[in-house]
Design an enzyme around this catalytic site. Structure first.
Site, PDB file in Angstrom:
ATOM      1  N   HIS A  56    -102.512 164.545  91.803  1.00  0.00           N
ATOM      2  CA  HIS A  56    -103.945 164.490  92.090  1.00  0.00           C
ATOM      3  C   HIS A  56    -104.186 165.052  93.487  1.00  0.00           C
ATOM      4  O   HIS A  56    -103.263 165.179  94.294  1.00  0.00           O
ATOM      5  CB  HIS A  56    -104.441 163.052  92.011  1.00  0.00           C
ATOM      6  N   GLU A  58    -105.464 163.825  96.164  1.00  0.00           N
ATOM      7  CA  GLU A  58    -105.061 162.955  97.263  1.00  0.00           C
ATOM      8  C   GLU A  58    -103.549 163.003  97.486  1.00  0.00           C
ATOM      9  O   GLU A  58    -103.087 163.038  98.633  1.00  0.00           O
ATOM     10  CB  GLU A  58    -105.495 161.505  96.998  1.00  0.00           C
ATOM     11  N   CYS A  86    -108.433 157.078  92.164  1.00  0.00           N
ATOM     12  CA  CYS A  86    -107.935 156.219  91.091  1.00  0.00           C
ATOM     13  C   CYS A  86    -106.970 155.210  91.700  1.00  0.00           C
ATOM     14  O   CYS A  86    -106.667 155.251  92.898  1.00  0.00           O
ATOM     15  CB  CYS A  86    -107.244 157.067  90.024  1.00  0.00           C
ATOM     16  N   CYS A  89    -103.935 156.920  93.415  1.00  0.00           N
ATOM     17  CA  CYS A  89    -104.252 157.571  94.685  1.00  0.00           C
ATOM     18  C   CYS A  89    -104.642 156.565  95.754  1.00  0.00           C
ATOM     19  O   CYS A  89    -104.265 156.715  96.919  1.00  0.00           O
ATOM     20  CB  CYS A  89    -105.346 158.618  94.478  1.00  0.00           C
TER      21      CYS A  89
END
Length: 169
Positions: A56, A58, A86, A89
């Site tokens: 992701h 991040e 999420c 992350c």
């Protein structure tokens, strides 16, 4: 402070737009320390190549920061991300001692910011995290709407997040 948050969120939105232009989920993230961008990332090759759900924005921003600034003291770092992190992350940001998070659009389906840290183990229980939601929400929402309205988009179609996003004004 609002001006500073908007300045850096614009840069995170540029990362998200890069992802969108590459057919990816439009999440961008930058990490800022002492008014310097020390890490950045966006979804990249995760949907088109191997449906990777680990890389992701991040996570990629943290990897970028750690590779370029391995000795950087994490205190004072602020994460700017175009979508509420999420759970994965959020946990990665916390483990990396990044305790200021600014996000644009809420992840109504998978956001992890409301995780009650006080109920977790000591590593997390004693953390103080500053959360700044809805910074440039409209701009981020527009990117997600464009993504979900694209005929070539199949990722997360017909999910609560897609329906929620498309219903927003």
């Amino acid at each position: 402070m609002a001006e500073r948050h908007e300045h850096y969120m614009k840069i995170a939105l540029e990362q998200a737009e890069t992802a969108l232009n590459n057919g990816e989920f439009p999440v961008g993230c930058i990490l800022v320390h002492d008014n310097t961008i020390v890490g950045q990332g966006c979804r990249e090759h995760s949907l088109l190549v191997d449906r990777n759900e680990l890389d992701h924005a991040e996570i990629l921003a943290i990897r970028d920061m750690n590779s370029r600034f391995p000795d950087l003291d994490p205190s004072g770092i602020t994460a700017y991300t175009t979508l509420e992190p999420c759970l994965m992350c959020y946990g990665a940001l916390l483990i990396n001692q990044i305790s200021a998070i600014v996000y644009a659009f809420e992840d109504a389906m998978g956001g992890g910011i409301n995780l009650p840290l006080a109920h977790l183990t000591p590593l997390y229980r004693n953390m103080e995290v500053s959360i700044f939601p809805n910074v440039m929400r409209r701009e981020s929402l527009n990117l997600f709407k464009a993504f979900f309205q694209s005929p070539s988009c199949s990722y997360l179609q017909n999910t609560y997040l897609a329906e929620y996003t498309l219903s927003q004004e």
